[in-house]
Scaffold this motif. Structure first.
Motif, PDB file in Angstrom:
ATOM      1  N   TYR A  16       7.403 -12.565  16.369  1.00 43.05           N
ATOM      2  CA  TYR A  16       6.134 -11.971  15.972  1.00 43.05           C
ATOM      3  C   TYR A  16       4.954 -12.703  16.614  1.00 43.05           C
ATOM      4  O   TYR A  16       3.980 -12.076  17.041  1.00 43.05           O
ATOM      5  CB  TYR A  16       6.002 -11.974  14.448  1.00 43.05           C
ATOM      6  CG  TYR A  16       6.720 -10.818  13.767  1.00 43.05           C
ATOM      7  CD1 TYR A  16       7.488  -9.914  14.489  1.00 43.05           C
ATOM      8  CD2 TYR A  16       6.637 -10.636  12.388  1.00 43.05           C
ATOM      9  CE1 TYR A  16       8.142  -8.865  13.881  1.00 43.05           C
ATOM     10  CE2 TYR A  16       7.284  -9.578  11.756  1.00 43.05           C
ATOM     11  CZ  TYR A  16       8.029  -8.697  12.503  1.00 43.05           C
ATOM     12  OH  TYR A  16       8.659  -7.643  11.895  1.00 43.05           O
ATOM     13  N   GLU A  20       2.019 -11.112  19.164  1.00 48.50           N
ATOM     14  CA  GLU A  20       0.579 -11.279  18.961  1.00 48.50           C
ATOM     15  C   GLU A  20      -0.089 -11.922  20.173  1.00 48.50           C
ATOM     16  O   GLU A  20      -1.236 -11.618  20.494  1.00 48.50           O
ATOM     17  CB  GLU A  20       0.331 -12.111  17.700  1.00 48.50           C
ATOM     18  CG  GLU A  20       0.702 -11.369  16.427  1.00 48.50           C
ATOM     19  CD  GLU A  20       0.531 -12.195  15.172  1.00 48.50           C
ATOM     20  OE1 GLU A  20       0.238 -11.617  14.116  1.00 48.50           O
ATOM     21  OE2 GLU A  20       0.705 -13.430  15.245  1.00 48.50           O
ATOM     22  N   LEU A  48      -1.355  -3.673  17.673  1.00 43.55           N
ATOM     23  CA  LEU A  48      -1.636  -4.567  16.553  1.00 43.55           C
ATOM     24  C   LEU A  48      -0.339  -4.739  15.770  1.00 43.55           C
ATOM     25  O   LEU A  48       0.339  -3.758  15.460  1.00 43.55           O
ATOM     26  CB  LEU A  48      -2.702  -3.980  15.637  1.00 43.55           C
ATOM     27  CG  LEU A  48      -4.114  -3.877  16.210  1.00 43.55           C
ATOM     28  CD1 LEU A  48      -5.013  -3.085  15.263  1.00 43.55           C
ATOM     29  CD2 LEU A  48      -4.703  -5.267  16.438  1.00 43.55           C
ATOM     30  N   GLN A  50       1.428  -5.843  12.273  1.00 40.17           N
ATOM     31  CA  GLN A  50       1.250  -6.118  10.849  1.00 40.17           C
ATOM     32  C   GLN A  50       2.546  -6.751  10.348  1.00 40.17           C
ATOM     33  O   GLN A  50       3.468  -6.037   9.935  1.00 40.17           O
ATOM     34  CB  GLN A  50       0.946  -4.829  10.091  1.00 40.17           C
ATOM     35  CG  GLN A  50      -0.304  -4.108  10.594  1.00 40.17           C
ATOM     36  CD  GLN A  50      -0.560  -2.821   9.849  1.00 40.17           C
ATOM     37  OE1 GLN A  50      -0.792  -2.814   8.638  1.00 40.17           O
ATOM     38  NE2 GLN A  50      -0.501  -1.707  10.570  1.00 40.17           N
ATOM     39  N   GLU A  52       3.519  -8.411   7.736  1.00 46.83           N
ATOM     40  CA  GLU A  52       3.965  -8.217   6.362  1.00 46.83           C
ATOM     41  C   GLU A  52       4.559  -6.829   6.140  1.00 46.83           C
ATOM     42  O   GLU A  52       5.377  -6.609   5.235  1.00 46.83           O
ATOM     43  CB  GLU A  52       2.796  -8.432   5.383  1.00 46.83           C
ATOM     44  CG  GLU A  52       1.684  -7.409   5.426  1.00 46.83           C
ATOM     45  CD  GLU A  52       0.795  -7.474   6.667  1.00 46.83           C
ATOM     46  OE1 GLU A  52       0.006  -6.543   6.867  1.00 46.83           O
ATOM     47  OE2 GLU A  52       0.891  -8.481   7.410  1.00 46.83           O
ATOM     48  N   LYS A  53       4.178  -5.863   6.999  1.00 44.32           N
ATOM     49  CA  LYS A  53       4.702  -4.504   6.901  1.00 44.32           C
ATOM     50  C   LYS A  53       5.769  -4.212   7.948  1.00 44.32           C
ATOM     51  O   LYS A  53       6.312  -3.111   7.996  1.00 44.32           O
ATOM     52  CB  LYS A  53       3.562  -3.489   7.049  1.00 44.32           C
ATOM     53  CG  LYS A  53       2.515  -3.548   5.950  1.00 44.32           C
ATOM     54  CD  LYS A  53       1.435  -2.496   6.161  1.00 44.32           C
ATOM     55  CE  LYS A  53       0.395  -2.535   5.063  1.00 44.32           C
ATOM     56  NZ  LYS A  53      -0.682  -1.523   5.285  1.00 44.32           N
ATOM     57  N   CYS A  55       5.431  -3.722  11.183  1.00 45.11           N
ATOM     58  CA  CYS A  55       4.878  -2.490  11.742  1.00 45.11           C
ATOM     59  C   CYS A  55       3.987  -2.797  12.939  1.00 45.11           C
ATOM     60  O   CYS A  55       3.270  -3.804  12.952  1.00 45.11           O
ATOM     61  CB  CYS A  55       4.078  -1.791  10.640  1.00 45.11           C
ATOM     62  SG  CYS A  55       3.188  -0.326  11.164  1.00 45.11           S
ATOM     63  N   THR A  57       0.915  -0.980  15.371  1.00 46.06           N
ATOM     64  CA  THR A  57      -0.059   0.105  15.361  1.00 46.06           C
ATOM     65  C   THR A  57      -0.727   0.198  16.725  1.00 46.06           C
ATOM     66  O   THR A  57      -1.048  -0.817  17.340  1.00 46.06           O
ATOM     67  CB  THR A  57      -1.144  -0.130  14.292  1.00 46.06           C
ATOM     68  OG1 THR A  57      -0.524  -0.220  13.017  1.00 46.06           O
ATOM     69  CG2 THR A  57      -2.155   1.004  14.273  1.00 46.06           C
ATOM     70  N   GLU A 125      -9.985  -2.760  12.993  1.00 43.55           N
ATOM     71  CA  GLU A 125      -9.045  -3.879  13.058  1.00 43.55           C
ATOM     72  C   GLU A 125      -8.758  -4.267  14.502  1.00 43.55           C
ATOM     73  O   GLU A 125      -8.653  -5.449  14.844  1.00 43.55           O
ATOM     74  CB  GLU A 125      -7.747  -3.526  12.337  1.00 43.55           C
ATOM     75  CG  GLU A 125      -6.791  -4.697  12.236  1.00 43.55           C
ATOM     76  CD  GLU A 125      -5.538  -4.381  11.450  1.00 43.55           C
ATOM     77  OE1 GLU A 125      -4.668  -5.277  11.347  1.00 43.55           O
ATOM     78  OE2 GLU A 125      -5.416  -3.244  10.946  1.00 43.55           O
ATOM     79  N   THR A 129      -9.721  -7.887  16.096  1.00 47.35           N
ATOM     80  CA  THR A 129      -8.645  -8.713  16.643  1.00 47.35           C
ATOM     81  C   THR A 129      -8.963  -9.196  18.044  1.00 47.35           C
ATOM     82  O   THR A 129      -8.731 -10.360  18.388  1.00 47.35           O
ATOM     83  CB  THR A 129      -7.322  -7.920  16.666  1.00 47.35           C
ATOM     84  OG1 THR A 129      -6.958  -7.573  15.329  1.00 47.35           O
ATOM     85  CG2 THR A 129      -6.196  -8.740  17.296  1.00 47.35           C
ATOM     86  N   ASN A 158       1.718   4.509  13.824  1.00 45.30           N
ATOM     87  CA  ASN A 158       2.430   3.289  13.448  1.00 45.30           C
ATOM     88  C   ASN A 158       3.867   3.386  13.950  1.00 45.30           C
ATOM     89  O   ASN A 158       4.427   4.484  14.056  1.00 45.30           O
ATOM     90  CB  ASN A 158       2.470   3.098  11.928  1.00 45.30           C
ATOM     91  CG  ASN A 158       1.124   2.723  11.350  1.00 45.30           C
ATOM     92  OD1 ASN A 158       0.310   2.077  12.005  1.00 45.30           O
ATOM     93  ND2 ASN A 158       0.885   3.115  10.104  1.00 45.30           N
TER      94      ASN A 158
END
Length: 206
Positions: A16, A20, A48, A50, A52-53, A55, A57, A125, A129, A158
């Motif tokens: 992850y 990023e 992007l 996410q 925690e999800k 996911c 985007t 978002e 970012t 997503n």
């Protein structure tokens, strides 16, 4: 992706973090109802994550037909990290062959298209970012009307991550001495890719 065991990266936190840091990826999909279904479609896009999800985007231009059959489809997104040619001369022997060291992550998942109400927050978002912390640019009430009009030209989505693969090909199949020689060779190469790869290899040795 074919990944020999020494090069496999499975730690989710590392994967992850890599996404990023290397978030401009390639979205690959196969149109199911095309007259030529074997023809793949690909778009280069900022993503992007996410975490925690689980996911990703992003968004496509409405004029890009790739979005039209994405809903519910399983897609592949490729993220490329530092890479560089590895010369056998760095090993100090002629009894070797050239290779290429690199880092890459493949993400698989199903697409969910975003509704109109989610588009402006998604762009906010994205801007938050990628804008520098010192930047005065924002998406807010001051330009919401302008941006809302331009939103008609894009389609957001997503990707719910179902599988993720990482390959860190950093000469782990060679002796420590050879790895150190490769690091020195990369440090002597006049480009940022080589310097970044050398730093990754040095960290991997530790």
């Amino acid at each position: 992706m074919y990944i020999p065991k020494p090069f496999r990266m499975e730690e989710q936190e590392t994967l992850y973090a890599f996404i990023e840091q290397n978030s401009f990826g390639i979205l690959i999909s196969a149109p199911s109802s095309s007259a030529s279904p074997s023809v793949l479609q690909a778009s280069h896009l900022p993503f992007l994550l996410q975490p925690e999800k689980h996911c990703l985007t992003s968004h496509l231009a409405r004029g890009n037909d790739q979005w039209r059959e994405l809903e519910g489809q399983e897609v592949l997104v490729i993220f490329q990290g530092p890479h560089h040619y590895i010369s056998p001369s760095w090993y100090g022997t002629n009894a070797a062959v050239p290779t290429w060291n690199y880092t890459a992550v493949h993400v698989y998942g199903r697409v969910e298209m975003l509704d109109d109400g989610a588009m402006f927050p998604m762009l906010q978002e994205l801007v938050n970012t990628y804008e520098e912390p010192s930047s005065v640019y924002r998406l807010d009430e001051s330009n919401e009307e302008l941006v809302t009009g331009l939103l008609q030209g894009i389609v957001g989505f997503n990707i719910r991550i179902s599988r993720i693969e990482g390959q860190w090909k950093l000469s782990q199949n060679h002796s420590r001495e050879r790895q150190e020689r490769v690091i020195q060779g990369l440090r002597g190469a006049p480009n940022e890719q080589a310097a970044s790869l050398a730093a990754l290899m040095q960290g991997n040795l530790k």
